[in-house]
Design a protein around this motif. Structure first.
Motif, PDB file in Angstrom:
ATOM      1  N   ASP A 183     -10.843   9.625 -25.309  1.00  0.00           N
ATOM      2  CA  ASP A 183     -11.861   9.590 -26.132  1.00  0.00           C
ATOM      3  C   ASP A 183     -11.847   7.787 -25.152  1.00  0.00           C
ATOM      4  OD1 ASP A 183     -13.391  11.714 -26.566  1.00  0.00           O
ATOM      5  OD2 ASP A 183     -12.699  10.581 -29.408  1.00  0.00           O
ATOM      6  N   TRP A 184     -10.175   7.356 -25.239  1.00  0.00           N
ATOM      7  CA  TRP A 184     -10.351   6.556 -24.397  1.00  0.00           C
ATOM      8  C   TRP A 184      -9.794   5.813 -23.685  1.00  0.00           C
ATOM      9  CZ3 TRP A 184      -9.682   7.609 -30.018  1.00  0.00           C
ATOM     10  CH2 TRP A 184      -9.761   7.170 -30.429  1.00  0.00           C
ATOM     11  N   ARG A 185      -9.881   7.158 -21.942  1.00  0.00           N
ATOM     12  CA  ARG A 185      -9.888   7.148 -20.747  1.00  0.00           C
ATOM     13  C   ARG A 185      -9.978   5.756 -20.490  1.00  0.00           C
ATOM     14  NH1 ARG A 185      -6.483   9.523 -22.272  1.00  0.00           N
ATOM     15  NH2 ARG A 185      -5.689  12.424 -20.944  1.00  0.00           N
ATOM     16  N   GLY A 186      -9.318   5.102 -19.603  1.00  0.00           N
ATOM     17  CA  GLY A 186     -10.233   4.289 -18.896  1.00  0.00           C
ATOM     18  C   GLY A 186      -9.398   2.419 -19.079  1.00  0.00           C
ATOM     19  N   LYS A 187      -9.293   2.640 -20.372  1.00  0.00           N
ATOM     20  CA  LYS A 187      -8.843   1.773 -21.499  1.00  0.00           C
ATOM     21  C   LYS A 187      -6.956   1.861 -21.248  1.00  0.00           C
ATOM     22  CE  LYS A 187     -12.362   0.184 -24.853  1.00  0.00           C
ATOM     23  NZ  LYS A 187     -12.843  -0.420 -26.326  1.00  0.00           N
ATOM     24  N   ASP A 227      -1.734   4.024 -20.879  1.00  0.00           N
ATOM     25  CA  ASP A 227      -2.549   3.572 -18.978  1.00  0.00           C
ATOM     26  C   ASP A 227      -4.323   3.553 -19.205  1.00  0.00           C
ATOM     27  OD1 ASP A 227      -2.200   5.661 -17.897  1.00  0.00           O
ATOM     28  OD2 ASP A 227      -1.574   4.748 -16.176  1.00  0.00           O
ATOM     29  N   GLY A 228      -5.048   3.584 -18.824  1.00  0.00           N
ATOM     30  CA  GLY A 228      -5.935   4.105 -18.916  1.00  0.00           C
ATOM     31  C   GLY A 228      -7.098   5.788 -18.703  1.00  0.00           C
ATOM     32  N   GLN A 229      -5.849   6.261 -17.826  1.00  0.00           N
ATOM     33  CA  GLN A 229      -4.937   7.303 -17.069  1.00  0.00           C
ATOM     34  C   GLN A 229      -4.535   8.833 -18.345  1.00  0.00           C
ATOM     35  OE1 GLN A 229      -7.158   8.575 -14.760  1.00  0.00           O
ATOM     36  NE2 GLN A 229      -7.831   6.285 -14.512  1.00  0.00           N
ATOM     37  N   GLY A 230      -4.223   7.633 -19.145  1.00  0.00           N
ATOM     38  CA  GLY A 230      -3.223   8.316 -20.787  1.00  0.00           C
ATOM     39  C   GLY A 230      -1.550   8.888 -20.097  1.00  0.00           C
TER      40      GLY A 230
END
Length: 226
Positions: free
Chosen positions: A100-104, A194-197
């Motif tokens: 749910d936090w992809r991109g952050k 990172d934003g890709q997990g």
């Protein structure tokens, strides 16, 4: 270090690269099928992984000179590793996933009220979220108390820690999932992704997350990884 649980297995010792002492014991109920483990500063590094996470390894290499002072115990990623899509609940009991936090850029932290270092670390995590939390970065602190579900909520309320979102996993499966990939050997455990997990760095034990050392490293990770 110790925790305030009544059970206390005898500590074991092992060589470490960064923290030469036991950072805490995990004692989780029979509901998840094991008794206690001790966490140490160094973590096993996987030699293979998701090639799509190569960028996170490059990022870790670039910012590794910043892993000093209050965040010297961080172990920087040296092989590509995508974290499992951890599942847990939010304050309303609704299911959440790490994706749910992809991109952050996200700092995933596992904590429990019976873990003394965890409790001491929470105010710094709250201040970190206050200072850097936003569209590019977030602290996702997941509570793994397996007994009284109100106790961690009351702890945050009494300590006036209002900026952290409340997330919990009463079965502590998130700990087992990270332990399975050698990223959770004790409590607290934190993983910067990172934003890709993908893993950027991991630390077994507490850190001064609102220190200038931590702020500089996380700002660099966020700016470089965005």
């Amino acid at each position: 270090m110790t925790n305030d649980m009544p059970e206390s297995p005898s500590p074991a010792t092992a060589p470490t690269r960064r923290i030469p002492y036991v950072i805490g014991a995990v004692v989780i109920g029979a509901v998840i099928g094991f008794a206690g483990v001790y966490g140490f500063g160094s973590l096993k590094r996987n030699t293979s992984g998701d090639s799509a996470c190569a960028g996170a390894v490059n990022l870790a290499s670039k910012i590794s000179p910043l892993a000093h002072g209050e965040v010297a115990a961080l172990t920087m990623a040296t092989a590509p590793l995508r974290l499992p899509d951890l599942t847990f609940d939010d304050a309303d009991g609704k299911p959440k996933k790490l994706s749910d936090w992809r991109g952050k850029t996200v700092l995933v932290n596992l904590w429990a009220t019976w873990c003394v270092p965890c409790r001491k670390e929470m105010p710094a995590l709250d201040r970190l979220q206050t200072r850097l939390g936003g569209k590019d970065f977030e602290v996702v602190a997941i509570n793994i108390d397996t007994r009284d579900p109100e106790k961690p909520k009351n702890f945050l309320k009494d300590a006036k820690l209002t900026r952290l979102g409340y997330f919990n996993d009463e079965k502590a499966k998130v700990f087992q999932d990270l332990k399975a990939i050698d990223r959770a050997l004790g409590m607290p455990t934190s993983v910067l992704i990172d934003g890709q997990g993908c893993e950027i760095a991991t630390i077994a034990g507490p850190a001064e997350w609102d220190s200038e050392d931590a702020i500089k490293l996380i700002n660099a990770a966020t700016a470089t990884g965005s």
